[in-house]
Enzyme design. Sequence first.
Site, mmCIF file in Angstrom:
data_model
loop_
_atom_site.group_PDB
_atom_site.id
_atom_site.type_symbol
_atom_site.label_atom_id
_atom_site.label_comp_id
_atom_site.label_asym_id
_atom_site.label_seq_id
_atom_site.Cartn_x
_atom_site.Cartn_y
_atom_site.Cartn_z
ATOM 1 N N ILE A 32 50.842 41.276 47.656
ATOM 2 C CA ILE A 32 52.189 40.707 47.626
ATOM 3 C C ILE A 32 52.801 40.605 49.024
ATOM 4 O O ILE A 32 53.713 39.802 49.250
ATOM 5 C CB ILE A 32 53.089 41.557 46.682
ATOM 6 C CG1 ILE A 32 54.227 40.742 46.121
ATOM 7 C CG2 ILE A 32 53.587 42.814 47.364
ATOM 8 C CD1 ILE A 32 54.960 41.423 44.959
ATOM 9 N N HIS A 100 42.105 51.138 45.634
ATOM 10 C CA HIS A 100 41.996 49.698 45.887
ATOM 11 C C HIS A 100 41.373 49.453 47.244
ATOM 12 O O HIS A 100 41.561 50.223 48.180
ATOM 13 C CB HIS A 100 43.360 49.013 45.795
ATOM 14 C CG HIS A 100 44.432 49.667 46.610
ATOM 15 N ND1 HIS A 100 45.076 50.804 46.184
ATOM 16 C CD2 HIS A 100 44.950 49.373 47.816
ATOM 17 C CE1 HIS A 100 45.964 51.176 47.087
ATOM 18 N NE2 HIS A 100 45.896 50.332 48.107
HETATM 19 P P1 5GP Z 1 48.081 50.840 50.215
HETATM 20 O O1 5GP Z 1 49.192 50.996 51.199
HETATM 21 O O2 5GP Z 1 48.254 51.775 49.043
HETATM 22 O O3 5GP Z 1 46.709 50.917 50.828
HETATM 23 O O4 5GP Z 1 48.167 49.369 49.692
HETATM 24 C C1 5GP Z 1 48.996 48.967 48.632
HETATM 25 C C2 5GP Z 1 49.096 47.475 48.741
HETATM 26 O O5 5GP Z 1 49.611 46.992 47.521
HETATM 27 C C3 5GP Z 1 50.044 47.009 49.849
HETATM 28 O O6 5GP Z 1 49.337 46.174 50.751
HETATM 29 C C4 5GP Z 1 51.139 46.271 49.089
HETATM 30 O O7 5GP Z 1 51.606 45.124 49.770
HETATM 31 C C5 5GP Z 1 50.475 45.916 47.780
HETATM 32 N N1 5GP Z 1 51.389 45.857 46.640
HETATM 33 C C6 5GP Z 1 52.357 46.754 46.332
HETATM 34 N N2 5GP Z 1 52.992 46.382 45.206
HETATM 35 C C7 5GP Z 1 52.403 45.226 44.793
HETATM 36 C C8 5GP Z 1 52.619 44.357 43.676
HETATM 37 O O8 5GP Z 1 53.491 44.574 42.817
HETATM 38 N N3 5GP Z 1 51.835 43.254 43.585
HETATM 39 C C9 5GP Z 1 50.862 42.979 44.503
HETATM 40 N N4 5GP Z 1 50.143 41.864 44.321
HETATM 41 N N5 5GP Z 1 50.621 43.782 45.565
HETATM 42 C C10 5GP Z 1 51.376 44.893 45.708
#
Ligand code: 5GP
Length: 114
Positions: A32, A100
């Site tokens: 997103i 992820h």
């Molecule tokens: P992390 O910081 O946990 O490695 O990555 C989480 C990722 O999820 C971030 O890059 C963030 O932009 C993405 N993200 C968070 N909420 C959402 C959402 O509701 N939809 C989508 N498509 N991505 C999300």
Amino acid sequence: MSADCLFCKIVEGKIPAKRIFEDELSLCFADINPQAPTHLLIIPKVHIASTAQAEQEHAPLLGHMVAKAAELARGAGLDGGYRIVINTGVDGGQTVDHLHLHLLGGRHMTWPPG
Ligand code: 5GP
Ligand code: ZN
């Protein structure tokens, strides 16, 4: 599934996402808040909080996700290379507690990461 998990809700279709690919094991959707021209997330459909919870039994699933990322990168034309990232825990910068894989590409990446 974990009731309070954002990405489990995306798997279940309760929260919308730009879905790029899915099979019985994994789902790929667009981040997103993209940090590169191509920024996809590849997640297991089962809830695994992070690589800190990964066990040997998850190895085929995790390998499948990496192979899918490579396939998606080829499909996206990332012929010059790309980066696969798995943030883990607070110190790793993880903000969503459902394992992820980030697939980032379409620009030159720097090292070390922030
Ligand atoms: P992390 O910081 O946990 O490695 O990555 C989480 C990722 O999820 C971030 O890059 C963030 O932009 C993405 N993200 C968070 N909420 C959402 C959402 O509701 N939809 C989508 N498509 N991505 C999300
Ligand atoms: Zn989850």
